[in-house]
Write an enzyme that holds these catalytic residues in place. Structure first.
Site, PDB file in Angstrom:
ATOM      1  N   SER A 143       0.853  -1.180   0.000  1.00  0.00           N
ATOM      2  CA  SER A 143       0.000   0.000   0.000  1.00  0.00           C
ATOM      3  C   SER A 143       0.890   1.231   0.000  1.00  0.00           C
ATOM      4  O   SER A 143       2.056   1.165   0.420  1.00  0.00           O
ATOM      5  CB  SER A 143      -0.888   0.012   1.249  1.00  0.00           C
ATOM      6  OG  SER A 143      -1.572   1.247   1.398  1.00  0.00           O
ATOM      7  N   TYR A 156      -1.926  -0.426  10.587  1.00  0.00           N
ATOM      8  CA  TYR A 156      -2.040  -0.804   9.183  1.00  0.00           C
ATOM      9  C   TYR A 156      -0.782  -0.387   8.420  1.00  0.00           C
ATOM     10  O   TYR A 156      -0.222  -1.175   7.638  1.00  0.00           O
ATOM     11  CB  TYR A 156      -3.279  -0.150   8.576  1.00  0.00           C
ATOM     12  CG  TYR A 156      -3.504  -0.486   7.122  1.00  0.00           C
ATOM     13  CD1 TYR A 156      -4.042  -1.709   6.741  1.00  0.00           C
ATOM     14  CD2 TYR A 156      -3.182   0.427   6.118  1.00  0.00           C
ATOM     15  CE1 TYR A 156      -4.245  -2.024   5.404  1.00  0.00           C
ATOM     16  CE2 TYR A 156      -3.383   0.124   4.779  1.00  0.00           C
ATOM     17  CZ  TYR A 156      -3.913  -1.104   4.430  1.00  0.00           C
ATOM     18  OH  TYR A 156      -4.103  -1.412   3.101  1.00  0.00           O
ATOM     19  N   LYS A 160       2.034  -2.747   6.404  1.00  0.00           N
ATOM     20  CA  LYS A 160       2.376  -2.588   4.988  1.00  0.00           C
ATOM     21  C   LYS A 160       3.836  -2.164   4.806  1.00  0.00           C
ATOM     22  O   LYS A 160       4.468  -2.549   3.811  1.00  0.00           O
ATOM     23  CB  LYS A 160       1.423  -1.586   4.335  1.00  0.00           C
ATOM     24  CG  LYS A 160      -0.018  -2.077   4.281  1.00  0.00           C
ATOM     25  CD  LYS A 160      -0.153  -3.404   3.507  1.00  0.00           C
ATOM     26  CE  LYS A 160      -1.601  -3.787   3.291  1.00  0.00           C
ATOM     27  NZ  LYS A 160      -1.751  -5.022   2.480  1.00  0.00           N
TER      28      LYS A 160
END
Length: 258
Positions: A143, A156, A160
């Site tokens: 991402s 998160y 990533k």
């Protein structure tokens, strides 16, 4: 008809919907047979039907990517039902939205286990077969949050960032084995995750649709969202390039530059 992946088999975790589905359909159009590994049984079946309608074989398997034995089953099914494993796409991912002060250990572990550990386990399960064959393509879906932190998404982003670093390190480990390892870093793609973010980040009196439109216009220099098909085309590029490895490429309309 140009089918650069004719005769190849691709395994795609998280392939039932969203970005994973976009990648699955793109690789199928390029000639690959597809194993979709996901927890969403009905969306898996629907995507498999779409792949079969393209004239390709499709198989499905319910997989919890946080379990090593599930990945072993995934590889075994690809070999047993489809006859090979040439391309692995680790796309399964989850998100929760909370500031660090409110972030629970359960939130942290849930996101890290699916996004980072799931990628590691998928790669580990596929490597022995790819090494024995002398060729393989591993494509991890990271991402832009793996290159730049975002508020309320620290866990998160951490997961990533881990995928980006893991991708680069593994690529160097297996560079002499005929295996390439690369990552796609999607920008803003209208998926279930981004619907949640648009809802979370809407201003007072703003609808989710208004929030979605505002984020496209303010965050993306091109002024428009990316699509699952965009990610599919990048996956196809990685699947067909022999001398590109260890890279994490943004597909984000100019959102980030590193």
């Amino acid at each position: 008809m140009n089918e650069p992946l004719s005769g190849q088999v691709a395994v795609i975790t998280g392939g039932a919907r969203g970005i994973g589905r976009g990648i699955a359909l793109t690789l199928a159009r390029a000639g690959a047979d597809i194993l979709i590994a996901d927890l969403l049984e009905e969306p898996m079946r629907e995507t498999a039907k779409e792949i079969q309608a393209l004239g390709r074989r499709a198989s499905t398997l319910k997989v919890d990517v946080t379990r090593a034995e599930a990945h072993a089953d995934m590889v075994a099914q690809a070999l047993g039902q489809l006859g090979g494993l040439d391309i692995l796409v680790n796309c399964a991912g989850v998100i929760t939205i909370r500031p660090v002060e409110e972030l629970s250990e359960q939130d942290w572990d849930f996101v890290m286990n699916v996004n980072a550990k799931g990628t590691f386990l998928g790669c580990k399960a596929a490597l022995a077969h790819m090494k024995a064959k002398g060729r393989g393509r591993i494509i991890n879906v990271a991402s832009i949050a793996g290159k730049e932190g975002f508020p309320n998404l620290a866990h998160y982003s951490a997961s990533k960032f881990a995928v980006v670093g893991f991708t680069n390190a593994l690529a160097k480990e297996v560079a002499r084995d005929g295996i390439t390892v690369n990552a796609i870093c999607p920008g803003i793609v209208r998926t279930y995750m981004w619907d949640r973010l648009a809802d979370e980040w809407k201003t007072e009196g703003e609808s989710v649709e208004d929030s979605w439109a505002r984020h496209q216009l303010t965050l993306i220099p091109q002024g428009r969202a990316q699509t699952p098909e965009d990610m599919g085309r990048m996956a196809l590029f990685f699947a067909t390039m022999d001398n590109v490895t260890g890279q994490s490429v943004n597909v984000d309309g100019g959102f980030t530059f590193h």
